[in-house]
Design a protein around this motif. Structure first.
Motif, PDB file in Angstrom:
ATOM      1  N   ALA A  55     -65.843  44.556  87.013  1.00  0.00           N
ATOM      2  CA  ALA A  55     -64.906  43.407  86.559  1.00  0.00           C
ATOM      3  C   ALA A  55     -64.011  43.027  87.842  1.00  0.00           C
ATOM      4  O   ALA A  55     -63.736  41.874  87.678  1.00  0.00           O
ATOM      5  CB  ALA A  55     -64.220  43.755  85.257  1.00  0.00           C
ATOM      6  N   GLU A  56     -63.680  44.011  88.512  1.00  0.00           N
ATOM      7  CA  GLU A  56     -62.569  43.362  89.430  1.00  0.00           C
ATOM      8  C   GLU A  56     -62.956  42.923  90.553  1.00  0.00           C
ATOM      9  O   GLU A  56     -62.544  42.372  91.157  1.00  0.00           O
ATOM     10  CB  GLU A  56     -61.780  45.002  89.750  1.00  0.00           C
ATOM     11  CG  GLU A  56     -60.352  44.584  90.099  1.00  0.00           C
ATOM     12  CD  GLU A  56     -59.399  45.361  89.660  1.00  0.00           C
ATOM     13  OE1 GLU A  56     -58.468  46.332  90.245  1.00  0.00           O
ATOM     14  OE2 GLU A  56     -59.419  45.346  88.199  1.00  0.00           O
ATOM     15  N   ASN A  64     -61.391  51.036  75.682  1.00  0.00           N
ATOM     16  CA  ASN A  64     -60.606  50.140  76.360  1.00  0.00           C
ATOM     17  C   ASN A  64     -59.247  50.602  76.295  1.00  0.00           C
ATOM     18  O   ASN A  64     -58.720  51.019  75.220  1.00  0.00           O
ATOM     19  CB  ASN A  64     -60.728  48.888  75.385  1.00  0.00           C
ATOM     20  CG  ASN A  64     -60.147  48.052  76.075  1.00  0.00           C
ATOM     21  OD1 ASN A  64     -59.136  47.899  76.774  1.00  0.00           O
ATOM     22  ND2 ASN A  64     -60.500  46.671  76.074  1.00  0.00           N
ATOM     23  N   HIS A  66     -70.534  53.090  88.602  1.00  0.00           N
ATOM     24  CA  HIS A  66     -70.934  53.318  87.337  1.00  0.00           C
ATOM     25  C   HIS A  66     -69.645  52.986  86.330  1.00  0.00           C
ATOM     26  O   HIS A  66     -69.818  52.738  85.230  1.00  0.00           O
ATOM     27  CB  HIS A  66     -71.238  54.602  87.003  1.00  0.00           C
ATOM     28  CG  HIS A  66     -70.364  55.528  87.113  1.00  0.00           C
ATOM     29  ND1 HIS A  66     -70.194  56.220  88.118  1.00  0.00           N
ATOM     30  CD2 HIS A  66     -69.169  56.061  86.519  1.00  0.00           C
ATOM     31  CE1 HIS A  66     -69.281  57.186  88.190  1.00  0.00           C
ATOM     32  NE2 HIS A  66     -68.649  56.991  87.092  1.00  0.00           N
ATOM     33  N   SER A 120     -69.367  52.059  75.786  1.00  0.00           N
ATOM     34  CA  SER A 120     -69.102  53.354  75.748  1.00  0.00           C
ATOM     35  C   SER A 120     -67.732  53.841  76.718  1.00  0.00           C
ATOM     36  O   SER A 120     -67.435  54.932  76.402  1.00  0.00           O
ATOM     37  CB  SER A 120     -70.164  53.923  76.771  1.00  0.00           C
ATOM     38  OG  SER A 120     -71.668  53.745  76.051  1.00  0.00           O
ATOM     39  N   PHE A 132     -70.388  40.210  81.507  1.00  0.00           N
ATOM     40  CA  PHE A 132     -69.106  40.693  80.509  1.00  0.00           C
ATOM     41  C   PHE A 132     -68.972  39.867  79.305  1.00  0.00           C
ATOM     42  O   PHE A 132     -68.708  40.473  78.252  1.00  0.00           O
ATOM     43  CB  PHE A 132     -67.910  40.872  81.188  1.00  0.00           C
ATOM     44  CG  PHE A 132     -68.001  42.152  82.097  1.00  0.00           C
ATOM     45  CD1 PHE A 132     -67.321  43.246  81.835  1.00  0.00           C
ATOM     46  CD2 PHE A 132     -68.393  42.083  83.646  1.00  0.00           C
ATOM     47  CE1 PHE A 132     -67.199  44.305  82.524  1.00  0.00           C
ATOM     48  CE2 PHE A 132     -68.458  43.077  84.448  1.00  0.00           C
ATOM     49  CZ  PHE A 132     -67.695  44.268  83.909  1.00  0.00           C
ATOM     50  N   MET A 141     -67.438  50.135  84.770  1.00  0.00           N
ATOM     51  CA  MET A 141     -67.358  48.707  84.494  1.00  0.00           C
ATOM     52  C   MET A 141     -66.194  48.134  84.936  1.00  0.00           C
ATOM     53  O   MET A 141     -65.847  47.053  85.038  1.00  0.00           O
ATOM     54  CB  MET A 141     -67.570  48.857  83.030  1.00  0.00           C
ATOM     55  CG  MET A 141     -69.070  48.947  82.700  1.00  0.00           C
ATOM     56  SD  MET A 141     -70.318  48.094  83.602  1.00  0.00           S
ATOM     57  CE  MET A 141     -71.321  47.358  82.667  1.00  0.00           C
ATOM     58  N   GLY A 142     -65.068  49.115  84.869  1.00  0.00           N
ATOM     59  CA  GLY A 142     -63.585  48.356  85.311  1.00  0.00           C
ATOM     60  C   GLY A 142     -63.693  47.766  86.773  1.00  0.00           C
ATOM     61  O   GLY A 142     -63.233  46.873  87.104  1.00  0.00           O
ATOM     62  N   VAL A 143     -64.406  48.621  87.581  1.00  0.00           N
ATOM     63  CA  VAL A 143     -64.117  48.407  88.942  1.00  0.00           C
ATOM     64  C   VAL A 143     -65.077  47.285  89.110  1.00  0.00           C
ATOM     65  O   VAL A 143     -64.929  46.081  89.832  1.00  0.00           O
ATOM     66  CB  VAL A 143     -64.849  49.397  89.872  1.00  0.00           C
ATOM     67  CG1 VAL A 143     -65.131  49.092  91.533  1.00  0.00           C
ATOM     68  CG2 VAL A 143     -63.779  50.836  89.737  1.00  0.00           C
ATOM     69  N   LEU A 150     -73.458  50.264  77.470  1.00  0.00           N
ATOM     70  CA  LEU A 150     -72.600  50.764  78.525  1.00  0.00           C
ATOM     71  C   LEU A 150     -71.112  50.216  78.317  1.00  0.00           C
ATOM     72  O   LEU A 150     -70.158  50.721  78.786  1.00  0.00           O
ATOM     73  CB  LEU A 150     -73.024  49.917  80.207  1.00  0.00           C
ATOM     74  CG  LEU A 150     -74.309  50.946  80.669  1.00  0.00           C
ATOM     75  CD1 LEU A 150     -74.425  50.259  82.005  1.00  0.00           C
ATOM     76  CD2 LEU A 150     -73.647  52.201  80.854  1.00  0.00           C
ATOM     77  N   VAL A 190     -70.567  37.841  87.266  1.00  0.00           N
ATOM     78  CA  VAL A 190     -69.834  38.809  86.303  1.00  0.00           C
ATOM     79  C   VAL A 190     -69.367  38.289  85.256  1.00  0.00           C
ATOM     80  O   VAL A 190     -69.242  38.887  84.007  1.00  0.00           O
ATOM     81  CB  VAL A 190     -68.695  39.306  87.434  1.00  0.00           C
ATOM     82  CG1 VAL A 190     -67.740  37.962  87.907  1.00  0.00           C
ATOM     83  CG2 VAL A 190     -68.019  40.642  86.847  1.00  0.00           C
TER      84      VAL A 190
END
Lengths: 335, 327
Positions: free
Chosen positions: A219-220, A260, A213, A257, A243, A215-217, A254, A239
Motif C-alpha cells: 500500500a505504501e 489492522n 508478502h 489475514s 485494496f 500488504m502494508g508495504v 490475504l 493499487v
C-alpha cells in the motif's frame, strides 16, 4: 509514465528434479512502464522470487524458462551469458532479501561497491572510489570514507541493506528488482529503507519491481500490484483498485489475514488450508481446494482472465457468475 | 482479545530482573564488559492475560522470555511464580515449576528434531512429567493432535512431512501437553505466511479460552500484538520503556519510542498519507548503552537532561507506566 520498459509474455519456469519436472511459474504476463513501481504479492512458494530470477537470468542450472521477456527491444531469455552479464548490474539490478548472505563477507564494502562501476562504466579506480563514497552518502550512510574500508560483518542489518541498495543503484539502472528488501528488518529501519527507495526512485526515474508478502508495504510503495498464487497471476490492478475493491477470494483472504493496527475490532478471517506443493496437479482453478466460494466449474476448468476495468483484471469464475447474475437481473429490454 | 478471563491475581512477579552476558577478551579471557540483554525488568503478569513484549531485534525481548522460564539463569533479581521465589531454587527444585511453564518457539523448522516422529516429540513431556502408561500417553497425544487441528494419522510422521504452519501446531501441542498455566510464545507466527499466521493466531486464542492460559507474547509485529494482547510492554536496549493496556498504548502512546514504533508500521490502506516519525540511526550496542536515557541518541525530543539522567519508571495514569522525562 508512458514508455513500457519491460514486457513479460507467457513466462514459464520449470525445474528438473529427481521427482520429475516441476513448474514454479506457469505462464505469467505483465508489463512495466518507465518510473512505475509494480509489486508482486504472494505467499512463499507462489513463484514470485522465481519470476524475478527468471528475468535476471539467475536461475539454477536445473531450471528452464520459456516465453518472452522483452527489455529494451531484446528478449532477455534468448541472450547469451556474456550479453546478459552486460545488462545485469548495469541496466537491471537486484536487491536481495538477506543482505548478509548477498554481500561477500571476505571483501570490503568499497570493493563490492566499486565492482559494477569498474566493470560496466570503465571508471578508473580513483573515480570509482569517489563515486562509491557519493553513493553511500546518497543512501544515508554516515562516515562513508570509513565504511568503504569496512567488511559487511561490521555493519548493522539496516546499514547492509543500504549498501545493497547503493550497489544496485551504482550504474543508475533502468529497472530495479527488489526481492523482499525489508522483510529481515525492524519496522523503524524498514520505514527508513522504504522512504529511501521512494526518494531514489523519484530522483532517477527508475522502474521498480518489488516482491513482498507484506500488504502494508504494498500500500505504501506500489503503483500497480500483481497477486500470484501457485505460479499464476490471479489478480492484477492499480493499487487503489486492489485494496479498495479486491475481487479474487485469495486477495480478499490475504487482506483479511493481517491484523489492522488501527482497528481494535478487526476480525481475522484466515484462508483455510495451506499452499499446494509445486508438483501437485490441481484440476481447474489452482485455488479451488482452499476457496470458500468454489463451484462445480472451478474444479473442471481453469478460469479465464476477466477485465473488470481498464486497470483491473481477475482470474476467477466468480466474475463470470456475477456477470451472468447481473444480466439475469436486467431483462433484455435494457440492452 | 481475551479480556474476559483476565483477573487481577498475580501469576508471576518480576522484580528488577537482569541478565548480563560477560564479554571476555585478552589472553587471560578476563571479563571486559557485559552485554546487558535484560537490564532491570519489574512487572506483574496477571493470571489469564496475554502480555505482549515488543521492541526491535536486540532489545532483549527473547532473552526476557527465556530468563522467565529459567532457560537462562538471571544475573540479578527476584522471580516469584505463584507466590514462591524461584530465582533461588536449584534445577531439581525447579522441576515442578517447569511443568507449569512452557514455551512455543519461533522457528518451527529448527525446534523439532528431524529424526523423531512427531507423536514421540509430543509424548516426551508426558514421560518426564506424568506417570501415565504408554497406552494412556498415546491416547493423550492423539487428543492433543486433534486439539491443534492435526489428525491421528500424523502420529508416526516426521517433521519434514509437515508445512510450516503444521509444524507450529505441533510445537503448540508440545507446549500444552502437560496442562501448563503459563506459556511464553517467542515470535510464534513471524516465520509463517500471512494466511497461515492468521490460522495459528486463532488457534492460540482458542486454547487460551479453553484452558485459561496466561501468555507472554514476544513479537515485533505490532499488528498481531494489538489483536492478541491485553497489555503490552515496550522494551529498548534491555530496559522497560512503556507498559500499558493495549488500547491505551496504541491510542495514546506516552514514550516517543513507542510513538515512533507505532507510526512506522506500514498500513494496508491506500490513499492515506500519514506523517511518519522518523527515527535516525540504528539501535546502539547493548554492551555500551548510552548514558542517561538509553533512547536519547535517536529521540526527537532529547535534551541535556536526557543525556545526563536516566528517567524514572513511573505510573503516569492508572496502569500506564512509562520512563520518559517529558511525559
Amino acid at each position: 509514465m508512458e514508455k513500457t520498459i519491460l514486457e513479460v509474455e507467457d513466462l514459464v519456469t520449470t525445474f528438473k528434479t529427481a521427482g520429475g519436472e516441476v513448474s514454479a511459474v506457469r505462464g505469467i504476463s505483465f508489463s512495466l512502464k518507465k518510473g512505475e513501481t509494480l509489486c508482486i504479492v504472494g505467499e512463499s512458494g507462489c513463484g514470485k522470487s522465481i519470476t524475478a530470477l527468471s528475468i535476471m537470468g539467475l536461475l539454477a542450472a536445473n531450471a528452464k524458462s520459456r516465453g518472452n521477456v522483452h527489455f529494451n527491444g531484446k528478449n532477455l531469455l534468448e541472450l547469451k551469458q556474456d550479453e546478459m552479464r552486460k545488462i545485469r548490474g548495469n541496466d537491471i539490478s537486484m536487491i536481495f532479501q538477506e543482505p548478509m548472505t548477498a554481500l561477500n563477507p571476505t571483501f570490503t564494502i568499497g570493493f563490492q561497491l566499486c565492482e559494477p562501476l569498474l566493470i560496466h562504466r570503465n571508471l578508473s579506480k580513483k573515480a570509482a572510489r569517489q563515486k562509491g563514497i557519493d553513493l553511500l552518502k546518497q543512501v544515508g550512510i554516515p562516515m562513508p570514507e570509513k565504511r568503504m574500508k569496512q567488511y559487511p560483518h561490521e555493519l548493522s542489518g539496516g546499514m547492509r541493506q543500504r549498501v545493497m541498495i547503493a550497489i544496485a543503484l551504482a550504474c543508475s539502472p533502468k529497472l530495479l528488482i527488489a526481492d523482499e528488501p525489508t522483510t529481515a528488518l525492524d519496522v523503524t529501519i524498514q520505514a527508513q529503507i522504504l522512504d529511501l527507495l521512494n526518494d531514489l526512485k523519484e530522483e532517477f526515474e527508475t522502474s521498480v519491481i518489488m516482491i513482498t508478502h507484506d500488504m502494508g508495504v504494498v500500500a505504501e510503495v506500489a503503483d500497480r500490484v500483481i497477486v500470484m498464487y501457485a505460479g499464476e497471476v490471479i489478480e492484477e490492478g492499480s493499487v487503489e483498485e486492489l485494496f479498495n475493491d479486491p475481487q479474487h477470494p485469495y486477495t480478499r483472504g490475504l487482506l483479511a489475514s493481517v491484523p489492522n493496527v488501527d482497528d481494535p475490532e478487526f476480525k481475522l478471517n484466515p484462508i483455510p488450508g495451506t499452499l499446494p506443493n509445486l508438483n501437485e496437479e490441481i484440476r481447474g482453478c489452482r485455488f479451488h481446494p482452499r476457496c470458500p466460494f468454489a463451484m462445480e466449474k472451478c474444479v473442471q476448468a481453469s478460469p479465464v482472465q476477466t477485465n473488470r476495468k481498464q486497470n483491473h483484471s481477475v482470474r476467477c469464475w466468480l466474475q463470470e457468475a456475477e456477470a451472468d447474475e447481473y444480466s439475469k437481473c436486467q431483462p433484455s429490454s435494457a440492452v | 482479545m481475551s479480556t474476559v478471563n483476565v483477573s487481577h491475581q498475580v501469576l508471576y512477579s518480576l522484580k528488577n530482573v537482569k541478565k548480563h552476558y560477560p564479554i571476555k577478551g585478552g589472553i587471560f579471557k578476563t571479563v571486559k564488559n557485559h552485554v546487558k540483554a535484560v537490564d532491570g525488568i519489574s512487572l506483574d503478569i496477571y493470571k489469564g492475560e496475554t502480555l505482549g513484549v515488543v521492541g526491535e531485534s536486540g532489545c532483549g525481548k527473547s532473552t526476557l522470555g527465556r530468563t522467565i522460564l529459567g532457560l537462562e539463569s538471571a544475573t540479578e533479581g527476584e522471580m516469584v511464580f505463584k507466590g514462591e521465589n524461584i530465582s533461588t531454587k536449584s534445577q531439581r527444585q525447579l522441576k515442578p515449576f517447569k511443568r507449569e511453564m512452557q514455551m512455543i518457539f519461533q522457528d518451527p523448522y529448527a525446534s523439532l528434531n528431524p529424526k523423531q516422529q512427531i507423536g514421540q516429540a509430543i509424548e516426551e513431556a508426558l514421560i518426564i512429567h506424568t506417570d501415565l502408561s504408554s497406552a494412556e500417553r498415546r491416547e493423550k497425544v492423539v487428543q492433543l493432535l486433534k486439539e491443534v487441528g492435526l489428525k491421528e494419522e500424523h502420529y508416526e510422521r516426521y517433521p519434514h512431512e509437515f508445512s510450516g504452519g503444521q509444524r507450529q501446531r505441533i510445537g503448540i501441542a508440545r507446549a500444552i501437553a502437560i496442562n501448563p498455566s503459563f506459556i511464553v510464545c517467542d515470535e510464534p507466527v513471524s516465520a509463517l505466511d500471512v494466511s497461515v499466521q492468521a490460522q495459528v493466531i486463532m488457534l492460540l486464542e482458542d486454547l487460551q479460552k479453553k484452558h485459561g492460559l496466561t501468555y507472554l507474547f514476544v513479537s515485533h509485529d505490532l499488528g498481531v500484538v494489538r489483536h492478541l494482547c491485553d497489555r503490552v510492554l515496550v522494551m529498548y536496549l534491555g530496559q522497560m520503556v512503556e507498559l500499558a493496556p493495549v488500547e491505551r498504548l496504541y491510542e495514546n502512546p506516552l514514550h516517543p519510542y513507542t510513538e515512533a514504533l507505532i507510526s512506522a508500521i506500514p498500513r494496508p490502506v491506500v490513499g492515506q498519507r500519514r506523517e511518519r516519525i522518523r527515527l535516525k540511526g540504528d539501535l546502539p550496542s547493548p554492551a555500551d548503552p548510552p548514558a542517561g536515557c538509553a533512547f536519547h541518541t535517536r529521540c526527537p525530543l532529547a535534551t541535556e537532561l536526557c543525556r545526563a539522567e536516566r528517567p524514572e519508571w513511573r505510573e503516569v495514569e492508572e496502569g500506564h507506566f512509562a520512563a520518559c522525562h517529558y511525559r
